[in-house]
Design a protein around this motif. Structure first.
Motif, PDB file in Angstrom:
ATOM      1  N   VAL A  67      29.078  23.162  17.451  1.00 50.04           N
ATOM      2  CA  VAL A  67      28.709  21.790  17.108  1.00 50.04           C
ATOM      3  C   VAL A  67      29.030  21.495  15.649  1.00 50.04           C
ATOM      4  CG1 VAL A  67      26.853  20.086  17.169  1.00 50.04           C
ATOM      5  CG2 VAL A  67      26.858  21.971  18.800  1.00 50.04           C
ATOM      6  N   TYR A 315      18.981  25.201  17.218  1.00 46.83           N
ATOM      7  CA  TYR A 315      19.495  23.832  17.219  1.00 46.83           C
ATOM      8  C   TYR A 315      19.873  23.405  15.799  1.00 46.83           C
ATOM      9  CZ  TYR A 315      19.462  18.740  18.020  1.00 46.83           C
ATOM     10  OH  TYR A 315      19.783  17.399  18.081  1.00 46.83           O
ATOM     11  N   HIS A 319      23.118  21.321  13.827  1.00 48.29           N
ATOM     12  CA  HIS A 319      22.727  19.936  13.589  1.00 48.29           C
ATOM     13  C   HIS A 319      22.035  19.840  12.230  1.00 48.29           C
ATOM     14  CE1 HIS A 319      23.096  20.384  17.954  1.00 48.29           C
ATOM     15  NE2 HIS A 319      23.435  19.109  17.972  1.00 48.29           N
ATOM     16  N   ALA A 326      16.354  13.310  19.495  1.00 45.90           N
ATOM     17  CA  ALA A 326      17.543  14.116  19.791  1.00 45.90           C
ATOM     18  C   ALA A 326      17.170  15.544  20.148  1.00 45.90           C
ATOM     19  CB  ALA A 326      18.500  14.093  18.601  1.00 45.90           C
ATOM     20  N   ALA A 327      16.190  16.100  19.429  1.00 46.27           N
ATOM     21  CA  ALA A 327      15.777  17.483  19.700  1.00 46.27           C
ATOM     22  C   ALA A 327      15.098  17.599  21.059  1.00 46.27           C
ATOM     23  CB  ALA A 327      14.853  17.971  18.591  1.00 46.27           C
ATOM     24  N   THR A 329      15.705  15.793  23.710  1.00 41.95           N
ATOM     25  CA  THR A 329      16.776  15.719  24.712  1.00 41.95           C
ATOM     26  C   THR A 329      17.552  17.021  24.791  1.00 41.95           C
ATOM     27  OG1 THR A 329      16.990  13.331  24.351  1.00 41.95           O
ATOM     28  CG2 THR A 329      18.848  14.457  25.394  1.00 41.95           C
ATOM     29  N   ALA A 330      17.870  17.593  23.638  1.00 39.79           N
ATOM     30  CA  ALA A 330      18.694  18.796  23.611  1.00 39.79           C
ATOM     31  C   ALA A 330      17.938  20.031  24.087  1.00 39.79           C
ATOM     32  CB  ALA A 330      19.228  19.025  22.194  1.00 39.79           C
TER      33      ALA A 330
END
Length: 382
Positions: A67, A315, A319, A326-327, A329-330
């Motif tokens: 990423v 994560y 990121h 966002a966290a 969802t991920a």
């Protein structure tokens, strides 16, 4: 050229009037081979092997790098076009609502490049002209939507003045030739019998020669490099921020594109080979820095094995700016769990909030941002 001569300085009018020559690109979809000298062929094979080893090593040891590599690629590709921004500004721009008005910050433009790369690497079907147009649309949908949705319908050129193609370094094909040229190029790009890196380099040079859009050709063309690296199987788990290597020798890169237009394919292939090794060396240092940061974090965190802190740490590697939404969802955990994990990492100094705002909060990962800034600095050293 502007229709109103009054828009052109009187001293320049004679220089920008009269006929000019535009490029007529050859058809390449069915070319029999890409001829390489023995030494260059060996260098190409070595670069391909190095990409594969790097991809396997980083994919196995630092999953989050895939990423962050896309973000560094977006930043370096944009910097080739003189679009620069701090790593933190780019990271925040990915989460912040688009600014009002037509003029976007460089960070927002680079964040759009990240979105374009993510879209390109999500595809596993053969490339087609519709996808090429869609990728350029994603790049410009927030900043200049009027330039998207189709190939260009006007003449474009590289270098010279903004008044006319006279004196330009490269005058792209007439816009009426673009659709056929792109259909031919896409057919060439989808071939699987021409190796990998040399095939990608020639495809890229031909794309930049056709210059199918009114703007964004460089960034879109370098997104297609990543798309083709993935399609060729050179990258499976990660990405190679190849633009960092191209930026290191940007003058050579642009010269190689011009030599390709004169019929010499070896300079652009050699440029890609050297850019590969430059970028891999730089990326190796980034991987080492991020791995060391992860070790420091895990030494400082004390938590149960099932705590959301641990997946949040992983994560954070990819990121450098995070939000609760966002966290969640991920990671697939609850908002409460993510919020508690963020608080824990803030208390340890691993995260810090970007601003004191209580809504739309963004937290930054200082160690990752510092590592990315160092990567960007190294890429800029000639």
């Amino acid at each position: 050229m502007p229709r109103d001569d009054a828009l052109i300085p009187r001293s320049r009018r004679a220089q920008v009037s009269g006929d000019y020559e535009a490029t007529v690109t050859p058809l390449i979809a069915d070319r029999s081979s890409i001829p390489l000298s023995g030494s260059l062929a060996a260098d190409v094979a070595g670069a391909e092997a190095a990409i594969t080893r790097f991809d396997e090593r980083t994919g196995a040891n630092l999953a989050g790098f895939s990423v962050i590599a896309l973000r560094t690629e977006a930043a370096m590709s944009s910097q080739i076009e003189n679009l620069t921004a701090a790593a933190g500004s780019i990271a925040v721009a990915e989460h912040a609502p688009p600014s009002n008005g037509p003029h976007k910050s460089n960070a927002e433009l680079i964040a759009s490049n990240v979105a374009t790369l993510l879209a390109a690497l999500s595809r596993n079907s053969p490339l087609d002209t519709i996808e090429v147009i869609e990728l350029q649309r994603i790049l410009f949908e927030d900043s200049a939507p009027r330039l998207t949705g189709r190939f260009r319908n006007q003449q474009v050129w590289v270098g010279g003045s903004s008044y006319s193609p006279h004196g330009a370094v490269h005058v792209a094909p007439h816009h009426e030739r673009v659709p056929a040229a792109m259909t031919d190029l896409v057919a060439f790009a989808n071939r699987t019998d021409l190796g990998a890196l040399a095939h990608i380099a020639v495809t890229h040079a031909h794309f930049e020669t056709v210059h199918p859009f009114p703007d964004g050709n460089g960034r879109t063309g370098r997104v297609l490099i990543q798309r083709m690296l993935r399609s060729a199987g050179l990258t499976r788990r990660s990405s190679v921020p190849l633009s960092a290597g191209l930026l290191t020798e940007s003058t050579r890169y642009f010269d190689a594109l011009n030599r390709y237009r004169d019929g010499d394919v070896e300079p652009i292939i050699g440029t890609f080979v050297d850019a590969t090794f430059h970028s891999l060396n730089n990326a190796d240092q980034l991987v080492d820095t991020l791995s060391a940061a992860r070790l420091r974090w895990t030494d400082r965190v004390v938590a149960r094995s099932d705590s959301a802190v641990w997946p949040l740490l992983e994560y954070c590697i990819g990121h450098p700016a995070i939000t609760i939404k966002a966290a969640v969802t991920a990671l697939g955990v609850s908002e409460v769990a993510v919020s508690n994990a963020i608080d824990r990492l803030v208390s340890l100094g691993i995260l810090h909030q970007n601003s004191p705002a209580r809504r739309n909060r963004i937290w930054l990962v200082s160690d990752v941002l510092d590592a990315v800034e160092d990567f960007m600095d190294r890429a800029c050293r000639r």
